[in-house]
Motif scaffolding. Structure first.
Motif, PDB file in Angstrom:
ATOM      1  N   ILE A   1      37.795  41.530  58.312  1.00 29.17           N
ATOM      2  CA  ILE A   1      36.732  41.833  58.803  1.00 29.17           C
ATOM      3  C   ILE A   1      35.941  42.753  59.385  1.00 29.17           C
ATOM      4  CG2 ILE A   1      35.684  39.910  60.527  1.00 29.17           C
ATOM      5  CD1 ILE A   1      38.613  38.418  60.361  1.00 29.17           C
TER       6      ILE A   1
ATOM      7  N   ILE B   1      32.168  39.551  59.422  1.00 23.97           N
ATOM      8  CA  ILE B   1      32.422  39.495  58.173  1.00 23.97           C
ATOM      9  C   ILE B   1      33.420  39.389  57.278  1.00 23.97           C
ATOM     10  CG2 ILE B   1      30.582  39.216  55.912  1.00 23.97           C
ATOM     11  CD1 ILE B   1      28.524  40.189  57.136  1.00 23.97           C
ATOM     12  N   GLU B   2      34.785  38.303  56.618  1.00 28.21           N
ATOM     13  CA  GLU B   2      35.122  38.377  56.308  1.00 28.21           C
ATOM     14  C   GLU B   2      35.034  38.880  55.131  1.00 28.21           C
ATOM     15  OE1 GLU B   2      38.248  35.315  56.739  1.00 28.21           O
ATOM     16  OE2 GLU B   2      39.785  36.576  55.588  1.00 28.21           O
TER      17      GLU B   2
ATOM     18  N   ASN C   1      29.005  37.649  50.797  1.00 26.41           N
ATOM     19  CA  ASN C   1      29.680  38.709  51.809  1.00 26.41           C
ATOM     20  C   ASN C   1      29.813  39.552  51.202  1.00 26.41           C
ATOM     21  OD1 ASN C   1      29.580  36.142  53.192  1.00 26.41           O
ATOM     22  ND2 ASN C   1      31.707  35.909  53.011  1.00 26.41           N
TER      23      ASN C   1
ATOM     24  N   VAL D   1      26.465  41.972  51.154  1.00 26.77           N
ATOM     25  CA  VAL D   1      25.848  42.291  52.872  1.00 26.77           C
ATOM     26  C   VAL D   1      26.955  42.924  53.748  1.00 26.77           C
ATOM     27  CG1 VAL D   1      25.933  41.243  54.914  1.00 26.77           C
ATOM     28  CG2 VAL D   1      25.201  39.368  53.299  1.00 26.77           C
ATOM     29  N   VAL D   2      28.074  43.153  53.226  1.00 29.06           N
ATOM     30  CA  VAL D   2      28.966  44.225  53.662  1.00 29.06           C
ATOM     31  C   VAL D   2      29.096  45.716  52.754  1.00 29.06           C
ATOM     32  CG1 VAL D   2      31.862  45.272  53.816  1.00 29.06           C
ATOM     33  CG2 VAL D   2      30.751  42.252  53.914  1.00 29.06           C
TER      34      VAL D   2
END
Lengths: 552, 256
Positions: free
Chosen positions: B73, B77-78, B85, B88-89
């Motif tokens: 995580i 956000i995982e 996701n 974004v990460v």
């Protein structure tokens, strides 16, 4: 051992050593001696035969050759070379066999240039009205055929009253080219930004403009349904690209995209209704015009298609999982086998009976998809397409295009021949382009992909900004080779009954006036093809240099 | 907009949470259940023998490698199969590579601004301003118009750092950033890294630079055979390591 060392340590070139000279040139090995002997005999006999033909020029060449040898030998013995003798020694008279080869090649070049000159200029007849057999000679060309048959060679069987449209199209391309070159000059680049935008937009529209000139706009009523369906499609693609963040949303670009097509369609159909550019029967296209149309259409279309295929073949999307593929495949097989009894009943021989087991093919396809492509349909389809097209001769594809086009169309609809030929040829070229581009993609180091990923680019951005610019630069030499090949091999369309630049020569030499004037036509064609290909390859070299900035 | 001096603020207690992370390459198990919690602003140096999975581990953190079991995580956000996701990460996690991985067809400035303009959707002016600020900070503003191929290794790596930082990430991953450099260029890159460590970035660095670890790390992690063997403050880690394996490794690398 010690002997050879002392030999090497002796200062080389201080004194002329006959022993080493002979060993290097003749006695070194038995095949060297034989080679020099054969070369000498051949050259002497060639020189004698040419001496009978043209004693004066042969004499001059021989004299020059002897003087050259004399200069080199004198320089060698006196250890003092002039600039000329050193150049001769390094390039033409470096050993016995090279000396003889120099003479032979100079003789061959001189006499072929001479005979070509005699045939093409001195004894040639340039009068376009004097091409019939009574004016011809064995020793000279009858160039009148090129001028006399210029209409056929350039536009084929197209109606002469439409020629002005070809001229306009040609003028349009030339003007665009000049504008592109001018606005692309480094000094003017900043000043002419607006011009460049206009030029680029017109280039994008140029297929439609050229189509208008060369094929014309039909006088069809305004089809509102077609217009709206296409509009929805265009907007859907725009939204998809925006959603995938390939394009940024600006009201200006959105309005241009949304209004562009209705506007163009309206203009198009207005032109059609005005009958200012009435349709031309494209089956009458021929000569250099047809060659240029086919070649440029194939080159322009096959590059993007090849790119898509290459990316498709390398795609690593998550495959369809086994638990979907196998039930669907088994279901389709069961459904297929329900028709088997009918097929078996009506079968008349062993082959038809075997055909009843076609559903097994579904199993085979599913097996290959899962085993070879891990369920990746995109990669599977691209690979299958590329490998299929590459294993079929071009001629077969062209025939298939012409023969099979009716199967895809409503009955009674006639497709003019150039379209299926262009489509078939484009598919063919795109399979080869795809493999070339795939080679370029594979040359991109893995770190580039990782850097792009780690910066947060999505898949399409990664391709657009990082991978394709580098890959396409790498593949410029082979892809231009492929384009040149496409340009030249377009002459194959004459086999399926189109009269392109090469095909039209059959029509020309069948004409009473120019009966049998093959050589002149083929020489002319060679020159034209050379110019086209040379233009492409020199442009590609310039492009390489320009895009090669910073590349080490 | 984030301030220039430090990273953008994070609103979670633990910016990186790894729970029982497993990773296989075919039959080979590269990561065997890693647990790690990192607070914002922590500087962590990961060391270990080659093949111990340390590079694989930090590459899992921005999903250049995919972990097969356990949870990662990042900033709340995982990391999962959801592509959104991941993107974004990746925007928030910057990475500096051993081989720099600059884009050879773009100038230094374009290298740096490409992602801010197209991923962050900043205006070109803003992106270029920020890029020049970072080039100043890594000490090579005069190279902005050159191509990567015209720079030395140390300069290239500093451009790569500027490229990563112009994206304003919250976390910085360094994957052996000095291993491909000539010895005299290592210090110029380490200076930049030290500077960053002191300005409050969350940093995970795989490196063999023990001096760097001693000086700026909050924690040193020693990995072997896909596991965290020892986790300690730099002082304790180098002066009185707990595990036998650590002692062996330290004795081997400190011998020369």
């Amino acid at each position: 051992m010690t002997e050879s060392i002392t030999q090497i340590q002796e200062p080389v070139g201080k004194r002329f050593n006959w022993e080493i000279f002979l060993q290097d040139n003749i006695t070194g090995s038995w095949f060297q001696a034989i080679w020099v002997l054969l070369l000498t005999i051949f050259t002497i006999s060639y020189a004698i035969s040419q001496f009978d033909n043209l004693p004066l020029s042969t004499g001059i060449i021989l004299g020059g050759w002897v003087i050259g040898i004399f200069m080199v030998v004198r320089g060698e013995l006196s250890l003092k070379h002039s600039r000329l003798s050193r150049w001769l020694k390094n390039n033409l008279i470096s050993s016995i066999s090279n000396t003889i080869l120099t003479l032979l090649i100079i003789l061959v070049i001189a006499f072929s240039i001479n005979s070509i000159w005699q045939w093409a200029v001195v004894n040639a007849n340039f009068n376009p009205l004097e091409t019939t057999p009574e004016f011809r000679t064995e020793e000279g060309a009858t160039w009148g055929v090129i001028f006399g048959a210029r209409k056929l060679l350039m536009t084929g069987l197209m109606a002469p009253e439409d020629s002005w449209r070809v001229w306009i199209a040609l003028g349009f391309i030339l003007v665009m080219w000049v504008l592109t070159l001018v606005s692309g000059r480094p000094k003017l680049k900043e000043k002419l930004k607006a011009l460049r935008t206009v030029v680029n937009t017109v280039w994008l529209l140029s297929p439609a403009i050229l189509y208008l000139f060369l094929a014309g706009a039909p006088n069809n009523p305004y089809n509102i349904k077609l217009m709206l369906i296409a509009e929805v499609g265009i907007l859907a693609i725009y939204l998809l690209l925006w959603w995938q963040k390939v394009v940024q949303f600006y009201w200006r670009s959105f309005i241009i995209t949304a209004l562009g097509w209705p506007l163009l369609y309206t203009i198009w159909s207005t032109i059609g209704t005005s009958e200012f550019f009435p349709p031309i029967n494209v089956d009458t296209w021929g000569g250099l015009l047809l060659t240029m149309i086919i070649a440029s259409a194939v080159i322009v279309l096959s590059l993007p298609l090849g790119m898509v295929l290459a990316l498709g073949r390398r795609s690593e999307v998550y495959g369809i999982p086994d638990w979907i593929v196998w039930p669907v495949a088994v279901g389709a097989m069961i459904w297929g086998f329900t028709t088997t009894p009918v097929l078996l009943e009506t079968s008349r021989n062993l082959i038809e009976r075997l055909l009843a087991f076609w559903p097994l093919l579904i199993f085979g396809v599913a097996y290959i998809l899962q085993r070879a492509f891990k369920g990746n349909v995109v990669a599977g389809a691209s690979t299958t397409f590329i490998e299929f097209i590459r294993s079929v001769p071009l001629i077969t594809l062209l025939f298939m295009g012409i023969v099979m086009a009716p199967f895809f169309l409503a009955p009674g609809v006639y497709t003019p021949k150039p379209w299926p030929v262009i489509i078939g040829y484009t598919l063919f070229a795109s399979a080869y382009s795809a493999e070339i581009i795939r080679g370029g993609l594979q040359a991109i180091p893995h770190g580039q992909f990782e850097a792009a990923d780690s910066l947060g680019f999505n898949g399409l951005q990664k391709m657009r900004f990082i991978v394709l610019p580098q890959a396409l630069r790498i593949v410029i030499p082979p892809i231009v080779g492929q384009f040149i090949g496409a340009f030249k091999s377009s002459s194959l369309v004459s086999i399926v009954g189109l009269f392109d630049f090469v095909g039209i020569s059959k029509v020309v030499i069948a004409n009473n006036e120019w009966l049998g004037l093959r050589t002149e036509l083929y020489v002319f064609m060679a020159v034209v093809y050379f110019l086209g290909s040379f233009l492409m390859s020199s442009y590609s070299r310039r492009l390489e240099v320009r895009l090669g900035l910073g590349e080490r | 907009m984030a301030t220039m001096e430090g990273p953008s603020q994070s609103f979670v207690d633990e910016i990186i949470v790894c729970e029982n992370v497993h990773k296989w390459f075919g039959e080979f198990e590269a990561l065997r259940g890693l647990d790690l919690r990192v607070k914002p602003g922590e500087v962590i140096v990961i060391i270990g023998p080659s093949g111990s999975g340390k590079s694989t581990f930090i590459r899992c953190l921005n999903r250049l490698e995919e972990h097969q079991d356990g949870r990662i995580i990042i900033d709340g956000i995982e990391l999962s199969h959801d592509l959104r996701n991941i993107q974004v990460v990746r925007r928030e996690v910057g990475m500096v590579f051993q081989q720099f991985n600059l884009f050879p067809h773009l100038t230094v400035l374009d290298n740096i601004t490409l992602a801010p303009i197209n991923v962050r959707k900043w205006s070109r002016d803003h992106a270029e301003e920020l890029a020049m600020t970072w080039l100043h900070r890594v000490g090579i503003p005069e190279q902005a118009a050159k191509f990567p191929g015209q720079l030395s290794g140390g300069q290239q790596q500093r451009v790569a750092i500027a490229r990563t930082l112009t994206m304003q990430p919250k976390i910085l991953l360094f994957d052996e950033p000095t291993s491909a450099l000539d010895p005299e260029m290592i210090s110029e890159v380490l200076d930049v890294m030290r500077d960053l460590a002191r300005s409050g970035y969350t940093i995970l660095a795989v490196t063999h630079e023990m001096g760097f670890a001693r000086e700026v790390a909050n924690r040193v992690i020693f990995m072997d055979a896909g596991k965290i063997v020892e986790e300690n403050t730099p002082d304790d880690f180098f002066n009185n390591p707990k595990e036998e394996r650590t002692k062996l490794f330290l004795s081997q690398i400190l011998q020369h």
